[in-house]
Write a protein that holds these residues in place. Sequence first.
Motif, mmCIF file in Angstrom:
data_model
loop_
_atom_site.group_PDB
_atom_site.id
_atom_site.type_symbol
_atom_site.label_atom_id
_atom_site.label_comp_id
_atom_site.label_asym_id
_atom_site.label_seq_id
_atom_site.Cartn_x
_atom_site.Cartn_y
_atom_site.Cartn_z
ATOM 1 N N LEU A 173 3.327 -13.018 -0.522
ATOM 2 C CA LEU A 173 4.007 -11.728 -0.388
ATOM 3 C C LEU A 173 4.022 -11.253 1.059
ATOM 4 O O LEU A 173 4.948 -10.553 1.484
ATOM 5 C CB LEU A 173 3.323 -10.682 -1.272
ATOM 6 C CG LEU A 173 3.371 -10.923 -2.777
ATOM 7 C CD1 LEU A 173 2.578 -9.852 -3.510
ATOM 8 C CD2 LEU A 173 4.808 -10.939 -3.279
ATOM 9 N N CYS A 174 2.976 -11.606 1.816
ATOM 10 C CA CYS A 174 2.914 -11.221 3.227
ATOM 11 C C CYS A 174 3.671 -12.214 4.111
ATOM 12 O O CYS A 174 4.396 -11.823 5.030
ATOM 13 C CB CYS A 174 1.464 -11.145 3.697
ATOM 14 S SG CYS A 174 0.452 -9.952 2.828
ATOM 15 N N LEU A 175 3.480 -13.501 3.832
ATOM 16 C CA LEU A 175 4.057 -14.531 4.687
ATOM 17 C C LEU A 175 5.549 -14.718 4.439
ATOM 18 O O LEU A 175 6.293 -15.075 5.367
ATOM 19 C CB LEU A 175 3.324 -15.860 4.436
ATOM 20 C CG LEU A 175 3.619 -17.017 5.381
ATOM 21 C CD1 LEU A 175 3.243 -16.639 6.808
ATOM 22 C CD2 LEU A 175 2.855 -18.261 4.955
ATOM 23 N N GLY A 176 6.004 -14.461 3.203
ATOM 24 C CA GLY A 176 7.404 -14.662 2.871
ATOM 25 C C GLY A 176 8.371 -13.927 3.775
ATOM 26 O O GLY A 176 9.297 -14.534 4.345
ATOM 27 N N PRO A 177 8.205 -12.605 3.973
ATOM 28 C CA PRO A 177 9.126 -11.905 4.883
ATOM 29 C C PRO A 177 9.059 -12.406 6.317
ATOM 30 O O PRO A 177 10.089 -12.467 7.002
ATOM 31 C CB PRO A 177 8.646 -10.444 4.783
ATOM 32 C CG PRO A 177 7.960 -10.358 3.476
ATOM 33 C CD PRO A 177 7.299 -11.685 3.279
ATOM 34 N N ALA A 178 7.849 -12.764 6.793
ATOM 35 C CA ALA A 178 7.720 -13.235 8.169
ATOM 36 C C ALA A 178 8.480 -14.551 8.373
ATOM 37 O O ALA A 178 9.288 -14.694 9.300
ATOM 38 C CB ALA A 178 6.243 -13.416 8.516
ATOM 39 N N LEU A 179 8.221 -15.531 7.496
ATOM 40 C CA LEU A 179 8.911 -16.815 7.616
ATOM 41 C C LEU A 179 10.395 -16.675 7.299
ATOM 42 O O LEU A 179 11.238 -17.321 7.926
ATOM 43 C CB LEU A 179 8.270 -17.835 6.683
ATOM 44 C CG LEU A 179 6.820 -18.220 7.006
ATOM 45 C CD1 LEU A 179 6.296 -19.243 6.003
ATOM 46 C CD2 LEU A 179 6.721 -18.769 8.417
ATOM 47 N N GLY A 180 10.712 -15.834 6.309
ATOM 48 C CA GLY A 180 12.120 -15.637 5.967
ATOM 49 C C GLY A 180 12.913 -15.070 7.122
ATOM 50 O O GLY A 180 14.011 -15.544 7.435
#
Length: 506
Positions: A173-180
């Motif tokens: 949930l935290c990493l998804g927006p960053a990598l996206g």
Amino acid sequence: MSQPGSSTAAPVSENLSADGTASITWSPVGLLACLSASSLLSGCCSVTPSPFFTHEAHRRGLTNSASSAVFSSFAAAQMLSFPAAGWLAPRLGVTRLFTLGLLLSGVTTVLFGLLTYVEYPSTFLAWCVTVRVAEAVGTSASLTASRTIIINQFPRRMNSAISLVEGMYGGGLCLGPALGGAMYSAGGYGAPFYTLGALILITAAVSLLLMPSVTDRPDEKETCANTKEGCVKTSEEYAKTKESCAKTEKGSAKIREDDAKTKEQCAKLKEGYVKKTEDELERSDGNQEYRAMLRLVLSSADNWLICVTLFVTALNWTSMDPNIEPYVHGALGIQPAELSLFFLGSFAGYALSSPVWGRLSDTVDNTFLFLAACLAPTALGVLLIPPSPIFGLQPSRLLLGVGMTLREVFQVGAYMPLLPLMVRLSVVRGLQSTVRGQALVSSICGAAYSMGNVLGPVGGGLVTDLWGYPVLATGLGGVTAVLCVAMAVRGVVYCATRQAPAYDML
């Protein structure tokens, strides 16, 4: 007295070391790695579009509310799919459900990336909702199966194992927006979804090699074996009765008539025992009916408090993140690529604190006070992100970074212990620790969290459109603070009474 929910026989995933403590062998380490990877990717599936999807929707003439409906459709499908997955898991097979769920979510994630070629607004919105619904069905199936496998295979270290897997989901949930956001800036709309879909399909292939056979533990099957033995004894008694009737065949007609009735009753009794034994062997997950177990779990006030916590946790993530990009762009001039760095920084804080929370949640004497201690700084972080008007502060990159970091670091501490706590509470109240019971508790937690995901994006979009992003943060921070007080009160009550739930550590 042993702790409720423990088993007398160690499952295949744990061994006892020389000092008698539970240790994990290399095979279960691979199992945990596979389950953790699937949870991480499932978390990413939920929020990867957050930094840029609103921008893509605006480019096609869609409003914040319309774009938020895409996120809510994902959550609504999950909310409905979790109970179905919990019912289906012991019937279809937990490991088979896990693999099929990964395959479905991987394929649909790739398809979502192909929607970049759809430009007409209503067509784009319709296809986005359709694909996200199918993706949500796959992720809910894999998450329910994953949590059930953990509960089933690691009874002695359930809290640590669940904290690891749930922590990876929170990491997604935290990493998804960053990598996206980063991949969107580098490769366009389809890049995040092609990459994520491929990783999910690879995990599905690896799971075929690592997944164990998930069944009830031997002590739970012993009941069915005893029932079968009873059936055999009944058959022997019937044979003896038949022999006795044969010896008295020359007696009166009354005796022969009674003998016929006795044989008929014995035959019915034998048939009933055989049928009961076959049914119990087929259902290897205990004697409780699904609805009876559901009533047992939902009759606990503590379980409802856990569900509310899951619901608010989901709101704090899914109502704020999809609507943050337009606000920070207008207030601070932050572009999606820069916003992804803020997400990445908050994930770093989460990653560093996650092992600490997992360790603490295994050792604390009162989980309710532990949750309250995590929810208080979570509320502060939510209020600092815009920041809230109650502080009288101007928006800044510093406050944005501090608020996001506080939210991620402490909210994951409140999120991880919730499923293990509900499992222990339910077992103490009489829930059988079987595959069916484990899948039921997993699905209830997933459904409660998904309810927050349903209301979060749409509700957050509506509030942002009507009153602005700072008002949204103020409301969420206030609700989190109220929940913190409720947890603290429950913890104080437990300390004062030291009564139910009756196990060593809450």
